[in-house]
Design an enzyme around this catalytic site. Structure first.
Site, PDB file in Angstrom:
ATOM      1  N   GLY A 120      23.807  14.295  57.100  1.00  0.00           N
ATOM      2  CA  GLY A 120      23.223  13.256  56.252  1.00  0.00           C
ATOM      3  C   GLY A 120      24.252  12.610  55.353  1.00  0.00           C
ATOM      4  N   ALA A 121      25.409  12.244  55.931  1.00  0.00           N
ATOM      5  CA  ALA A 121      26.539  11.767  55.124  1.00  0.00           C
ATOM      6  C   ALA A 121      26.639  10.244  55.068  1.00  0.00           C
ATOM      7  CB  ALA A 121      27.846  12.338  55.671  1.00  0.00           C
ATOM      8  N   ARG A 133      24.518   8.160  53.425  1.00  0.00           N
ATOM      9  CA  ARG A 133      23.882   7.524  52.275  1.00  0.00           C
ATOM     10  C   ARG A 133      23.761   8.514  51.113  1.00  0.00           C
ATOM     11  NH1 ARG A 133      17.666   6.736  54.283  1.00  0.00           N
ATOM     12  NH2 ARG A 133      17.366   6.196  52.089  1.00  0.00           N
ATOM     13  N   VAL A 156      19.086  16.234  63.363  1.00  0.00           N
ATOM     14  CA  VAL A 156      18.969  17.661  63.070  1.00  0.00           C
ATOM     15  C   VAL A 156      17.621  18.247  63.470  1.00  0.00           C
ATOM     16  CG1 VAL A 156      20.673  17.585  61.203  1.00  0.00           C
ATOM     17  CG2 VAL A 156      18.232  17.250  60.682  1.00  0.00           C
ATOM     18  N   ASN A 213      22.801  18.754  54.209  1.00  0.00           N
ATOM     19  CA  ASN A 213      22.291  17.766  53.262  1.00  0.00           C
ATOM     20  C   ASN A 213      21.194  16.888  53.849  1.00  0.00           C
ATOM     21  OD1 ASN A 213      22.479  15.952  50.803  1.00  0.00           O
ATOM     22  ND2 ASN A 213      23.130  14.520  52.404  1.00  0.00           N
ATOM     23  N   SER A 240      16.164  21.364  46.403  1.00  0.00           N
ATOM     24  CA  SER A 240      15.539  20.429  45.466  1.00  0.00           C
ATOM     25  C   SER A 240      14.897  21.206  44.335  1.00  0.00           C
ATOM     26  CB  SER A 240      14.474  19.583  46.173  1.00  0.00           C
ATOM     27  OG  SER A 240      13.703  18.844  45.234  1.00  0.00           O
ATOM     28  N   TYR A 249       7.404  19.368  52.036  1.00  0.00           N
ATOM     29  CA  TYR A 249       8.775  19.268  51.534  1.00  0.00           C
ATOM     30  C   TYR A 249       9.118  20.472  50.648  1.00  0.00           C
ATOM     31  CZ  TYR A 249      12.900  17.186  49.309  1.00  0.00           C
ATOM     32  OH  TYR A 249      14.180  16.935  48.846  1.00  0.00           O
ATOM     33  N   LYS A 254      12.056  23.393  51.308  1.00  0.00           N
ATOM     34  CA  LYS A 254      13.164  23.670  50.391  1.00  0.00           C
ATOM     35  C   LYS A 254      13.081  25.091  49.828  1.00  0.00           C
ATOM     36  CE  LYS A 254      15.193  19.695  50.808  1.00  0.00           C
ATOM     37  NZ  LYS A 254      16.494  19.598  51.493  1.00  0.00           N
TER      38      LYS A 254
END
Length: 249
Positions: A17-18, A20, A65, A91, A143, A156, A160
């Site tokens: 996730g690089a 943004r 992913v 990430n 998170s 979510y 996490k």
């Protein structure tokens, strides 16, 4: 600075996730620390943008992913083109918010697969090389809601919270091989996701934050950078909060 091997070659860091937000800053911080960074995006255009941004210090790669076949292909490409990563930063993540009474199976499964199951699927094939070299860092971006909860985000939050439990268990397994496993749990971060908030939503949110502001993505990246360094070699199994006092455990 990153620890270098006997050939003075740069250690490799993989950042999912690089393309943004926080991921861009994590990649930049690790480049600054001396790593060669391979960043992933879900599209070829995103991967190309990462390659352009990192120039001689890294490369972009396409990776979904949530797709086991994509992970298998990306791991093979990574190892063939660049070598074995010494640092892995998980990430990449998604949200598909809904109240539990309205949440579909797909909304639940897609978030769990992307945010949690992917961490297992991607970490596992990369561990053997870390164990052989007796040095490695696995860093999971969690998170604040993993501990405090959040209405409408049961999928979510579960993903996490599971990530943080995974972090502690894997840390216990790998500690004897000098591999640390930690999580970073940001609060409200100033990214394009929070740009979509209305002024009223933003004000209500910031009233709950002791520091009265959102985090800059670079402030989260700085913690990841530290955890990837030799200086953090005696920290493992921890979740580091970067939430400005939104939640104090």
């Amino acid at each position: 600075m990153a620890s270098m091997d006997s050939t003075d070659e740069k250690k490799i860091a993989l950042v999912t996730g690089a393309s943004r937000g926080i991921g861009v800053e994590i990649a930049a911080a690790l480049v600054n620390d001396g790593f060669y960074v391979v960043g992933t995006a879900t599209s070829a255009s995103g991967a190309d943008a990462i390659s352009e941004r990192l120039a001689d210090n890294g490369a972009g790669m396409v990776l979904r992913v949530d797709d086991p076949a994509s992970i298998e292909a990306a791991v093979k490409q990574l190892q063939q083109d660049h070598g074995h990563p010494a640092v892995v930063v998980h990430n990449a993540g998604v949200t598909r918010d809904n109240l539990m009474l309205r949440m579909s199976d797909d909304e639940w499964t897609s978030v769990i697969d992307t945010n949690l199951t992917s961490v297992y699927r991607l970490t596992k094939p990369l561990l053997r090389a870390m164990m052989k070299s007796r040095w490695g860092r696995v860093i999971n971006v969690s998170s604040v809601v993993a501990q405090m909860g959040n209405p409408g985000q049961s999928n979510y939050v579960a993903s996490k919270a599971g990530m943080e439990g995974f972090t502690r268990s894997l840390a216990a397994e790998l500690g004897s091989r000098n591999i640390t496993v930690n999580a970073v749990a940001p609060g409200f971060v100033d990214t394009d996701m929070t740009d979509a908030l209305t002024d009223d939503q933003r004000s209500a949110m910031l009233e709950r934050v002791a520091l009265g502001r959102m985090a800059a993505p670079a402030e989260v990246a700085a913690v990841v950078s530290f955890l990837a360094s030799d200086s953090a070699g005696y920290i493992t199994g921890e979740t580091i909060a970067v939430n400005g006092g939104l939640y104090m455990s």
